[in-house]
Design a protein around this motif. Structure first.
Motif, PDB file in Angstrom:
ATOM      1  N   TYR A 107       0.844  -1.201   0.000  1.00 16.98           N
ATOM      2  CA  TYR A 107       0.000   0.000   0.000  1.00 16.98           C
ATOM      3  C   TYR A 107       0.880   1.252   0.000  1.00 16.98           C
ATOM      4  CZ  TYR A 107      -3.269   3.639   1.184  1.00 16.98           C
ATOM      5  OH  TYR A 107      -3.998   4.802   1.145  1.00 16.98           O
ATOM      6  N   ILE A 108       1.903   1.217   0.847  1.00 21.10           N
ATOM      7  CA  ILE A 108       2.768   2.395   0.984  1.00 21.10           C
ATOM      8  C   ILE A 108       3.485   2.677  -0.338  1.00 21.10           C
ATOM      9  CG2 ILE A 108       4.867   3.233   2.139  1.00 21.10           C
ATOM     10  CD1 ILE A 108       3.802   1.835   4.667  1.00 21.10           C
ATOM     11  N   ARG A 151     -15.853  -5.589   6.016  1.00 23.96           N
ATOM     12  CA  ARG A 151     -15.003  -6.429   6.864  1.00 23.96           C
ATOM     13  C   ARG A 151     -13.547  -5.994   6.831  1.00 23.96           C
ATOM     14  NH1 ARG A 151     -15.113 -11.610   4.529  1.00 23.96           N
ATOM     15  NH2 ARG A 151     -16.161 -10.643   2.776  1.00 23.96           N
ATOM     16  N   GLU A 152     -13.247  -5.023   5.974  1.00 23.04           N
ATOM     17  CA  GLU A 152     -11.846  -4.608   5.867  1.00 23.04           C
ATOM     18  C   GLU A 152     -11.532  -3.346   6.668  1.00 23.04           C
ATOM     19  OE1 GLU A 152     -10.302  -6.135   1.541  1.00 23.04           O
ATOM     20  OE2 GLU A 152     -11.642  -4.406   1.566  1.00 23.04           O
ATOM     21  N   ILE A 153     -12.524  -2.858   7.437  1.00 22.91           N
ATOM     22  CA  ILE A 153     -12.295  -1.622   8.184  1.00 22.91           C
ATOM     23  C   ILE A 153     -11.080  -1.771   9.112  1.00 22.91           C
ATOM     24  CG2 ILE A 153     -13.288  -0.031   9.893  1.00 22.91           C
ATOM     25  CD1 ILE A 153     -14.746   0.234   7.366  1.00 22.91           C
ATOM     26  N   GLY A 154     -10.976  -2.928   9.766  1.00 23.64           N
ATOM     27  CA  GLY A 154      -9.853  -3.173  10.669  1.00 23.64           C
ATOM     28  C   GLY A 154      -8.529  -3.053   9.933  1.00 23.64           C
ATOM     29  N   ASP A 205      -5.136  -0.673  10.326  1.00 22.22           N
ATOM     30  CA  ASP A 205      -3.734  -1.136  10.358  1.00 22.22           C
ATOM     31  C   ASP A 205      -2.867  -0.288   9.429  1.00 22.22           C
ATOM     32  OD1 ASP A 205      -4.417  -3.193  12.026  1.00 22.22           O
ATOM     33  OD2 ASP A 205      -4.527  -4.716  10.434  1.00 22.22           O
ATOM     34  N   VAL A 206      -3.407  -0.077   8.217  1.00 20.50           N
ATOM     35  CA  VAL A 206      -2.627   0.682   7.229  1.00 20.50           C
ATOM     36  C   VAL A 206      -2.425   2.113   7.729  1.00 20.50           C
ATOM     37  CG1 VAL A 206      -2.425   1.370   4.806  1.00 20.50           C
ATOM     38  CG2 VAL A 206      -3.615  -0.732   5.381  1.00 20.50           C
ATOM     39  N   GLY A 253       0.882   6.339   9.357  1.00 20.30           N
ATOM     40  CA  GLY A 253       0.997   7.452  10.291  1.00 20.30           C
ATOM     41  C   GLY A 253       0.115   8.622   9.905  1.00 20.30           C
ATOM     42  N   GLN A 254      -0.914   8.348   9.149  1.00 25.22           N
ATOM     43  CA  GLN A 254      -1.855   9.419   8.779  1.00 25.22           C
ATOM     44  C   GLN A 254      -3.263   8.894   8.875  1.00 25.22           C
ATOM     45  OE1 GLN A 254      -1.492  11.561   4.976  1.00 25.22           O
ATOM     46  NE2 GLN A 254       0.676  11.127   5.107  1.00 25.22           N
TER      47      GLN A 254
END
Ligand code: AMP
Length: 568
Positions: free
Chosen positions: A326-327, A349-352, A356-357, A362-363
């Protein structure tokens, strides 16, 4: 902040960077350039692509290089052919006032003979991919025993592409007293061990937070049912008419499917994935680079090395399993001081996972709502009005037609005229988004998750929620397109000519380059197949079949218009 002059660069280079539009050194340049100019010791720089690192190593090397000596003084290693060509082009730009400077790109996947000839002619800087460099070393066509600088660009990428052994071999062929400049976006253990084994007491600099996505990137996410991913993507694209972005998919198949659908729906999109030949990939990347494509749908691997700086959007069609991925993806936008948006299309279901991301980046990520029909229509309308305001008018060329046009439109007053001009473009959005459903998932309880799972299953079976407004039309695939001089008018003509098809309503027509899609009243599906198949069209036999269901065409560049027989 110091200027390029103040950090120690001479007038030829200062003039060249100024020609390129660089006003001031970027952070990595501020740090690396004075260091390389004044020191012989090694450097490890943690920097993402887009921070200006190419100039950070090239400019001080160019400043110090001996241009009267034609032998290789600097070797730049990079992971891909595309990056190799990009770096070469950059260095050529930086050295445009250094007439005797030659830079030679060498990379795999293409004939080695020309590269050998180039090397024979001589050049001070060689930029290459590790595999090809090894090949040239083995053939004794490249001598790196006297180089003064060795640059490892995107060292982490080179390792993750399996070039570890090649790097070891190359490093061991270079002289002890060379200066090594290593650039990497991340610092995995293997990089640290290269630094340990092959570098002498390197100075370490980093820009921004280690491993962090750029601060010019805004992170947004949308939550939809898995089955609505594609429709959400379309709406995001419709909401951003000037989008210039990459849509990242997980697999080659998904990449192909999404790109095909976008193209069929009239978007200016194409696919980049590993099933394409190198020549096809080059062609797609070339088109994207010069902005003849607005949306590139790609896998991570295929997009590696595609160095495009002014992307407006990076879209994660799915959240990747690996946060580093992702980064890396989001780091492709928001480069060189520009702003960019990184979007993730997630399901509930991907909110968690989003959290994490967020933590890793850090944003805070902003939850955005998938725009509804009204918002999209409004956006498109004002975009159209802006275009009308800003269009370049070629007075000379248009002059001769104007008097006839004025006369023809004489009966319309100003308001009517504006309404009509705007409607020409706008109607298709209005009709398409009329009654479009809300795609946002709002409640996140157990039921919702169950529905999502059901959605996943439906998704696999392929279906369409936005199709509610399509009426009772069946969609057909036709083997002819623009390249056969087919136009919507001609197609209607062909249908009209068939006695069995006289009274049917014709819906949307999408003429693509090689093929077309069109709709007719579902009741007449069989009549149409029976009457049209095998009919001669300018020497080609017509072949029609029922198309897989798709959303209809509303994209920019789309040709779809609802046409009724009575219009003709
Ligand atoms: P890079 O990280 O080397 O891939 O550079 C990213 C982009 O920033 C490239 O398009 C460069 O042309 C551009 N760039 C590099 N340095 C500067 C600078 N000092 N000012 C403006 N743009 C720059």
């Amino acid at each position: 902040m110091n200027t390029f002059e103040e950090i120690g660069l001479g007038p030829e280079i200062v003039k060249a960077v100024s020609d390129l539009g660089y006003e001031n050194p970027t952070e990595i340049q501020q740090k690396a350039i004075p260091y390389v100019l004044s020191s012989q010791t090694d450097l490890v720089a943690l920097a993402q692509t887009g921070t200006g690192k190419t100039a950070a190593f090239s400019l001080p090397v160019l400043e110090k290089i001996d241009i009267d000596e034609k032998s290789v003084q600097c070797l730049v290693l990079c992971p891909t052919r595309e990056l190799c060509l990009q770096i070469t082009k950059d260095i050529e730009g930086f050295s445009k006032y250094m007439k005797k400077l030659d830079v030679i790109p060498v990379y795999g996947g293409t004939s080695i003979d020309k590269q050998i000839r180039d090397l024979k002619r001589g050049g001070q800087i060689v930029v290459g991919t590790p595999g090809r460099i090894i090949d040239l070393l083995k053939r004794k066509k490249l001598n790196i025993q006297n180089i003064r600088w060795l640059v490892l660009d995107e060292a982490d990428e080179m390792l993750s592409m399996g070039f570890k052994d090649d790097l070891d071999t190359i490093l061991s062929e270079t002289p002890e007293e060379r200066q090594t400049l290593l650039f990497s976006a991340t610092m995995p253990r293997e990089i640290a061990s290269i630094a340990e084994n092959y570098m002498h007491d390197p100075m370490e600099i980093s820009v921004g937070k280690k491993n962090n996505a750029s601060n010019n990137v805004k992170h947004e996410y949308y939550v939809v049912h898995a089955r609505d991913r594609y429709n959400a993507l379309k709406r995001i694209a419709d909401m951003n008419p000037d989008i210039y972005g990459i849509v990242f998919c997980r697999t080659r198949k998904e990449t192909k499917d999404v790109a095909d659908q976008l193209m069929q729906d009239g978007y200016n999109a194409d696919a980049l994935h590993g099933d394409l030949s190198q020549a096809q990939r080059d062609q797609v990347m070339g088109k994207f680079r010069v902005k003849h494509l607005q949306i590139l749908v790609a896998t991570d691997v295929a997009a590696r090395g595609l160095d495009v700086n002014d992307l407006t959007h990076v879209i994660n069609y799915n959240l990747p399993d690996d946060i580093e991925v992702y980064i890396h993806r989001s780091g492709r936008t928001g480069r060189a001081g520009k702003n960019g948006v990184s979007i993730a299309i997630a399901h509930s279901r991907e909110i968690g996972r989003v959290r994490d991301v967020e933590r890793k980046v850090g944003q805070k990520f902003e939850r955005k709502m998938v725009p509804g029909g009204k918002e999209i229509c409004e956006k498109q309308l004002f975009n159209l009005v802006d275009k009308v305001e800003n269009v370049e008018v070629n007075d000379d060329q248009i002059e001769e037609y104007l008097s006839v046009i004025y006369k023809k439109l004489e009966w319309l007053n100003r308001e009517d005229l504006i309404k009509r001009f705007v409607s020409v473009e706008f109607n298709r959005f209005l009709s398409y988004y009329e009654d479009a459903p809300d795609l946002n998932v709002t409640v996140r309880d157990r039921n919702d998750r169950r529905n999502d799972r059901r959605g996943d299953r439906n998704d696999r079976n392929g279906r369409d929620r936005d199709r509610g407004n399509r009426g009772n039309f069946a969609r057909f695939f036709l083997n002819l397109g623009n390249k056969d001089n087919l136009t919507a008018g001609k197609l209607i003509g062909i249908i009209n000519e068939q006695p069995a098809l006289r009274k049917i309503d014709i819906g949307k027509i999408d003429i693509m380059n090689n093929f077309s899609f069109f709709e007719v009243d579902k009741k007449h599906e069989r009549d149409l197949l029976g009457a049209l198949n095998g009919v001669d069209y300018e020497g080609s036999a017509i072949s029609v079949e029922v198309a897989r269901s798709k959303e209809s065409n509303t994209g920019f560049g789309g040709r779809a218009k609802r046409r009724k027989r009575r219009m003709y």
